[in-house]
Design a protein around this motif. Structure first.
Motif, mmCIF file in Angstrom:
data_model
loop_
_atom_site.group_PDB
_atom_site.id
_atom_site.type_symbol
_atom_site.label_atom_id
_atom_site.label_comp_id
_atom_site.label_asym_id
_atom_site.label_seq_id
_atom_site.Cartn_x
_atom_site.Cartn_y
_atom_site.Cartn_z
ATOM 1 N N GLU A 36 0.921 -1.044 -0.058
ATOM 2 C CA GLU A 36 0.243 -0.117 -0.114
ATOM 3 C C GLU A 36 0.958 1.272 0.064
ATOM 4 O O GLU A 36 0.571 2.292 -0.735
ATOM 5 C CB GLU A 36 -0.787 0.025 0.976
ATOM 6 N N PHE A 37 1.810 1.295 0.780
ATOM 7 C CA PHE A 37 2.691 2.457 0.985
ATOM 8 C C PHE A 37 3.631 2.687 -0.244
ATOM 9 O O PHE A 37 4.159 3.566 -0.898
ATOM 10 C CB PHE A 37 3.535 2.573 2.144
ATOM 11 N N MET A 38 3.930 1.556 -1.073
ATOM 12 C CA MET A 38 4.995 1.536 -2.104
ATOM 13 C C MET A 38 4.090 2.227 -3.336
ATOM 14 O O MET A 38 4.569 2.751 -4.062
ATOM 15 C CB MET A 38 5.389 0.011 -2.595
ATOM 16 N N ARG A 39 2.600 1.787 -3.206
ATOM 17 C CA ARG A 39 1.877 2.255 -4.171
ATOM 18 C C ARG A 39 1.844 4.071 -4.051
ATOM 19 O O ARG A 39 1.591 4.565 -4.888
ATOM 20 C CB ARG A 39 0.404 1.933 -3.911
ATOM 21 N N ARG A 40 1.825 4.532 -2.766
ATOM 22 C CA ARG A 40 1.554 5.865 -2.484
ATOM 23 C C ARG A 40 2.778 6.692 -2.593
ATOM 24 O O ARG A 40 2.698 8.170 -2.572
ATOM 25 C CB ARG A 40 1.161 6.032 -1.064
ATOM 26 N N GLY A 41 4.020 6.053 -2.757
ATOM 27 C CA GLY A 41 5.186 6.936 -2.896
ATOM 28 C C GLY A 41 6.548 6.020 -3.182
ATOM 29 O O GLY A 41 6.236 4.792 -3.413
ATOM 30 N N LYS A 42 7.577 6.508 -3.227
ATOM 31 C CA LYS A 42 9.022 5.967 -3.320
ATOM 32 C C LYS A 42 9.368 5.287 -2.121
ATOM 33 O O LYS A 42 9.853 6.202 -1.283
ATOM 34 C CB LYS A 42 9.712 6.729 -3.939
ATOM 35 N N LEU A 43 9.122 4.213 -1.695
ATOM 36 C CA LEU A 43 9.273 3.661 -0.423
ATOM 37 C C LEU A 43 10.807 3.474 -0.375
ATOM 38 O O LEU A 43 11.364 2.675 -0.760
ATOM 39 C CB LEU A 43 8.539 2.523 0.140
ATOM 40 N N LEU A 44 11.564 4.174 0.809
ATOM 41 C CA LEU A 44 12.912 3.945 0.818
ATOM 42 C C LEU A 44 13.203 2.823 1.917
ATOM 43 O O LEU A 44 13.919 1.975 1.705
ATOM 44 C CB LEU A 44 13.634 5.208 1.667
ATOM 45 N N ARG A 45 12.236 2.769 2.929
ATOM 46 C CA ARG A 45 12.608 1.733 3.975
ATOM 47 C C ARG A 45 11.448 1.639 4.696
ATOM 48 O O ARG A 45 10.442 2.639 5.063
ATOM 49 C CB ARG A 45 13.866 2.256 4.848
ATOM 50 N N ALA A 46 11.168 0.426 5.272
ATOM 51 C CA ALA A 46 10.118 0.161 6.337
ATOM 52 C C ALA A 46 10.732 -0.697 7.564
ATOM 53 O O ALA A 46 11.227 -1.510 7.479
ATOM 54 C CB ALA A 46 9.046 -0.908 5.454
ATOM 55 N N PHE A 47 10.687 0.602 8.477
ATOM 56 C CA PHE A 47 11.382 -0.138 9.915
ATOM 57 C C PHE A 47 10.253 -0.767 10.848
ATOM 58 O O PHE A 47 9.034 -0.204 10.874
ATOM 59 C CB PHE A 47 11.982 1.041 10.448
ATOM 60 N N TYR A 48 10.744 -1.789 11.420
ATOM 61 C CA TYR A 48 9.570 -2.163 12.284
ATOM 62 C C TYR A 48 10.655 -2.643 13.517
ATOM 63 O O TYR A 48 11.542 -3.266 13.733
ATOM 64 C CB TYR A 48 9.088 -3.778 11.957
ATOM 65 N N TYR A 49 10.035 -1.987 14.796
ATOM 66 C CA TYR A 49 10.871 -1.791 16.101
ATOM 67 C C TYR A 49 10.077 -2.865 17.115
ATOM 68 O O TYR A 49 8.822 -2.411 17.121
ATOM 69 C CB TYR A 49 10.916 -0.618 16.711
ATOM 70 N N THR A 50 10.589 -3.763 17.785
ATOM 71 C CA THR A 50 10.153 -4.511 18.862
ATOM 72 C C THR A 50 11.245 -5.070 19.792
ATOM 73 O O THR A 50 12.285 -5.336 19.427
ATOM 74 C CB THR A 50 9.223 -5.731 18.200
ATOM 75 N N ALA A 51 10.861 -5.102 20.908
ATOM 76 C CA ALA A 51 11.581 -5.734 22.197
ATOM 77 C C ALA A 51 11.279 -7.157 21.968
ATOM 78 O O ALA A 51 10.230 -7.703 21.720
ATOM 79 C CB ALA A 51 11.536 -5.091 23.262
ATOM 80 N N LEU A 52 12.250 -8.118 22.264
ATOM 81 C CA LEU A 52 11.943 -9.482 22.182
ATOM 82 C C LEU A 52 12.419 -10.060 23.390
ATOM 83 O O LEU A 52 13.258 -9.639 24.221
ATOM 84 C CB LEU A 52 12.873 -10.277 21.168
ATOM 85 N N VAL A 53 11.392 -10.961 24.092
ATOM 86 C CA VAL A 53 11.813 -11.820 25.323
ATOM 87 C C VAL A 53 12.926 -13.037 25.070
ATOM 88 O O VAL A 53 12.467 -13.689 24.458
ATOM 89 C CB VAL A 53 10.601 -12.249 25.954
ATOM 90 N N GLU A 54 13.935 -12.411 25.723
ATOM 91 C CA GLU A 54 15.117 -13.648 25.537
ATOM 92 C C GLU A 54 14.923 -14.970 26.168
ATOM 93 O O GLU A 54 15.484 -16.091 25.830
ATOM 94 C CB GLU A 54 16.455 -13.005 25.692
ATOM 95 N N SER A 55 14.535 -14.850 27.486
ATOM 96 C CA SER A 55 14.265 -15.976 28.404
ATOM 97 C C SER A 55 13.136 -17.029 27.855
ATOM 98 O O SER A 55 13.456 -17.930 28.371
ATOM 99 C CB SER A 55 13.972 -15.435 29.672
ATOM 100 N N GLU A 56 12.240 -16.497 27.006
ATOM 101 C CA GLU A 56 11.087 -17.541 26.858
ATOM 102 C C GLU A 56 11.806 -18.574 25.842
ATOM 103 O O GLU A 56 12.429 -18.101 24.716
ATOM 104 C CB GLU A 56 9.989 -16.914 26.125
ATOM 105 N N GLU A 57 11.597 -19.911 25.917
ATOM 106 C CA GLU A 57 11.960 -20.958 25.012
ATOM 107 C C GLU A 57 11.366 -20.723 23.654
ATOM 108 O O GLU A 57 12.204 -20.755 22.720
ATOM 109 C CB GLU A 57 11.578 -22.320 25.648
ATOM 110 N N TYR A 58 10.178 -20.171 23.657
ATOM 111 C CA TYR A 58 9.526 -19.922 22.417
ATOM 112 C C TYR A 58 8.920 -18.368 22.631
ATOM 113 O O TYR A 58 8.127 -18.352 23.435
ATOM 114 C CB TYR A 58 8.343 -20.888 22.105
ATOM 115 N N SER A 59 9.187 -17.693 21.570
ATOM 116 C CA SER A 59 8.788 -16.236 21.639
ATOM 117 C C SER A 59 7.607 -16.332 20.603
ATOM 118 O O SER A 59 8.020 -16.368 19.442
ATOM 119 C CB SER A 59 9.877 -15.079 21.362
#
Length: 193
Positions: A36-59
């Motif tokens: 959708e956003f590639m259609r709206r303009g020249k998409l340079l980058r799509a960043f996704y930010y998230t913290a991950l729980v490292e201690s869980e066996e399965y996240s």
């Protein structure tokens, strides 16, 4: 709101977008979102930010992180911090605001339009700074949930406000029933204030 020749970048606050979509009763199809956003303009980058729980066996977030990484999203992750609150409950916190702000400031000279997927009022100074540098800023969140998921001052500061509910038909899919464990994002310290 968008111009075809604009260089735009998406900055997705993962936990905030997840909470917003959940409040509106749908899941995000990230492939459709990117298209959708590639259609709206020249998409340079799509960043996704998230913290991950490292201690869980399965996240539960790991399959999404891996899929996004292999499908054109720039993933920015860090380990979530675990702590015990005053009532003795185990809590997890993972705030990615600084990482998002630094990346946006670094990319500012090369982008015309930032699309921020977050309602967190802590981003108001970032939006102001980018606007002073000539970058237009659209914020994607919602006012249609109770309570609204966007801080009012962030909404007022943005050049454009896009209600996520208006994108539902374009980038949404019905929520899937969890298989075994519910998929969840690590909550940031603030959801919209």
């Amino acid at each position: 709101m968008f111009y075809k020749d604009e260089r735009l970048a998406l900055f997705i606050d993962g936990s905030n977008l997840y909470a917003t979509a959940k409040a509106l009763g749908f899941d995000i199809d990230y492939k459709l979102l990117r298209q959708e956003f590639m259609r709206r303009g020249k998409l340079l980058r799509a960043f996704y930010y998230t913290a991950l729980v490292e201690s869980e066996e399965y996240s539960p977030i790991r399959p999404l992180v891996d899929w996004l990484h292999y499908n054109g999203f720039a993933m920015v992750t860090k380990p979530a911090k675990e702590y015990t609150d005053s009532q003795g409950r185990r809590k997890v916190k993972g705030n990615m605001d600084i990482e998002l702000a630094v990346d946006a400031m670094e990319l500012a000279p090369r982008m015309d339009h930032m699309v921020l997927f977050s309602g967190d009022g802590d981003f108001k100074p970032l939006v102001e700074s980018l606007q002073r540098q000539g970058v237009r800023v659209s914020v994607v969140s919602t006012i249609r949930s109770q309570p609204p998921m966007i801080a009012d001052d962030l909404r007022r500061q943005a050049d454009n406000f896009i209600d996520l509910d208006d994108l539902k038909e374009v980038i949404g899919r019905p929520p899937r029933e969890p298989q075994g464990q519910a998929t969840r994002e690590v909550p940031a310290s603030g959801s919209g204030e």
